[in-house]
Design an enzyme around this catalytic site. Structure first.
Site, short mmCIF file in Angstrom:
data_model
loop_
_atom_site.label_atom_id
_atom_site.label_comp_id
_atom_site.label_asym_id
_atom_site.label_seq_id
_atom_site.Cartn_x
_atom_site.Cartn_y
_atom_site.Cartn_z
N THR A 194 -25.64 12.60 7.44
CA THR A 194 -25.07 12.02 6.22
C THR A 194 -25.73 12.69 5.02
O THR A 194 -26.85 13.18 5.13
CB THR A 194 -25.37 10.50 6.23
OG1 THR A 194 -24.53 9.90 7.18
CG2 THR A 194 -25.18 9.84 4.89
N ARG A 222 -15.22 0.58 11.76
CA ARG A 222 -16.67 0.34 11.56
C ARG A 222 -17.10 0.78 10.15
O ARG A 222 -16.74 1.85 9.68
CB ARG A 222 -17.45 1.13 12.60
CG ARG A 222 -18.97 0.96 12.50
CD ARG A 222 -19.63 2.14 11.84
NE ARG A 222 -21.09 2.05 11.86
CZ ARG A 222 -21.88 2.85 11.16
NH1 ARG A 222 -21.38 3.79 10.40
NH2 ARG A 222 -23.18 2.71 11.22
N1 ASP Z 1 -26.12 5.87 7.81
C1 ASP Z 1 -24.94 6.49 8.36
C2 ASP Z 1 -24.11 5.47 9.06
O1 ASP Z 1 -24.64 4.65 9.79
C3 ASP Z 1 -25.26 7.61 9.31
C4 ASP Z 1 -26.24 8.64 8.82
O2 ASP Z 1 -27.03 8.39 7.93
O3 ASP Z 1 -26.18 9.73 9.35
O4 ASP Z 1 -22.91 5.52 8.94
#
Ligand code: ASP
Length: 324
Positions: A194, A222
Site C-alpha cells: 500500500t 472488504r
Molecule cells: N492496510 C492495507 C489493507 O489492509 C494493506 C497494506 O497496507 O498493504 O487494505
C-alpha cells in the site's frame, strides 16, 4: 516552525527474501516520489496538494499495491480505496470499492472538496467520479500479470494475502515455517505494498494520504483501514499520519488518530507517540506507519520485517530504507 518535511511509504511487512532487483526498483520509485514532493514543497505548494501529487505518482506506477498494480479480490477484480486529510481545518475525503478510476486519491480529494460528504463507496463513488469528469480506465489497466500469478498462489494456499506475499508451502522456504496468521488463517511472510505520503509544508500545515488495492484474495466488499480516517490516515494541526499493514489490526488499534491524540492530549513528541502506538496498540508483526509533525519532524515505526519508506526534511536530510 521547523521547515517542511515529507515522508512516503510503499507498504509494511516485506518478504525477507525479496529479490535485490525489486528492492532497488522500490527504492528508486520512493526516491523519485520524494524528489517530486521536495520540488513541490520548494515551489510552496500546500501540504494537501503535495500528498495528492505524490500518491498519484505511486498509484500510476504498477510497482506498489495501489491504482495500477492493485491487489486483486477473490474474483480477480480490483476494489481500490483511498483517503486524504488536510490537517489545516481537519477536512477529509475517502473512497472505497473503486474499480475504474485511474487515481483513487484524486477522487478522495474531490469527495473532500466537491461533495457534501466525507466518504463515498462503490457505485455511488463511481457515479460521482463520472460527474466530476475524472479519468476512468478499464479493469485491464489495473490488473498486472504479477498480481494474477499471486492471486493464483493465494488461492492455492487458501490464504488472504497482503500484496506480493509468497504463500506457505510455496517457493519461499522461510515462509513454510512461518507461524504468521491473520484472522486464524495461515499467511506467508509478506510484503504489503500500500502507499502513503505525509507532509508538513513551510507554513506548518500537515496533510496525509493513503491509497491501496487492499489485500490479495480479499472478499469482495472488504474495506480495510486505508480509507478510514483515524485508522489508516489522519492529519490535524500537530501531525499527519499514514499507516500500512494488516488493515484489520490497524482498524482495531485506530493507529493514525492515536498518534495525534497522544501528541494533543498528552503532549508526547512525534517519535514518542509513534513508538507508543506501535508498541501498545498494534498486534505483533502486523503493520507500520509514517508521520510528520508541524515542527518539521519525520518519524516512523513498524513491528514487522520491513517497511518501504523514504523521508526528507528542509535542512537537507534524506533517507530511503526497507529493513529495520
Ligand atoms: N492496510 C492495507 C489493507 O489492509 C494493506 C497494506 O497496507 O498493504 O487494505
Amino acid at each position: 516552525m521547523g521547515g517542511w518535511a515529507i515522508a512516503v511509504h510503499g507498504g509494511a511487512g516485506v518478504d525477507p527474501n525479496l529479490p535485490l532487483e525489486r528492492q532497488q526498483q522500490a527504492k528508486a520509485l520512493l526516491t523519485r516520489c520524494l524528489n517530486l514532493g521536495i520540488s513541490a514543497l520548494r515551489s510552496s505548494l500546500p501540504a494537501i496538494d503535495v500528498v495528492e501529487l505524490v500518491v498519484r505518482e505511486l498509484e500510476t506506477d504498477p510497482l506498489f499495491n495501489s491504482g495500477r498494480g492493485s491487489a486483486l479480490t477473490e474474483k480477480g477484480t480490483v476494489e481500490m480505496e483511498a483517503s486524504i486529510m488536510d490537517g489545516n481545518g481537519r477536512r477529509c475525503g475517502a473512497v472505497s470499492g473503486i474499480t475504474a478510476v485511474k487515481n483513487p486519491i484524486s477522487l478522495a480529494r474531490l469527495v473532500m472538496d466537491k461533495s457534501p460528504h466525507s466518504y463515498l463507496a462503490f457505485s455511488g463513488a463511481e457515479e460521482f467520479a463520472k460527474q466530476q469528469g475524472v479519468e476512468m480506465v478499464g479493469n485491464d489497466y489495473f490488473v498486472t500479470e504479477d498480481n494474477v500469478g499471486m492471486l493464483k498462489l493465494a488461492k492455492e494456499a487458501k490464504a488472504i494475502l497482503f500484496d506480493y506475499r509468497i504463500p506457505l508451502e510455496s517457493t519461499c522456504g522461510a515462509a513454510a515455517e512461518s507461524p504468521i496468521q491473520m484472522n486464524g488463517l495461515p499467511i506467508s511472510i509478506y510484503a504489503p505494498e500500500t502507499v502513503g505520503c505525509v507532509v508538513v509544508d513551510g507554513e506548518g500545515r500537515c496533510a496525509a494520504a493513503t491509497s491501496t488495492g487492499g489485500l490479495m484474495n480479499k472478499m469482495t466488499g472488504r474495506i480495510g483501514d486505508s480509507p478510514i480516517i483515524g485508522a489508516g490516515t489522519y492529519a490535524c494541526e500537530v501531525c499527519g499520519v499514514s499507516c500500512t499493514g494488516e488493515g484489520e489490526a490497524i482498524l482495531r488499534g485506530t493507529l493514525a488518530r492515536d498518534v495525534a491524540a497522544l501528541m494533543e492530549y498528552k503532549g508526547l513528541g512525534l517519535q514518542e507517540a509513534v513508538d507508543h502506538v506501535v508498541q501498545k496498540r498494534l498486534d505483533q508483526g502486523k503493520a507500520g506507519l509514517i508521520a510528520v509533525s508541524n515542527k518539521g519532524e519525520v518519524a516512523y515505526g513498524f513491528n514487522c520485517v520491513g517497511m518501504f519508506r523514504g523521508f526528507a526534511t528542509e535542512d537537507g536530510f534524506m533517507e530511503v530504507g526497507i529493513w529495520d
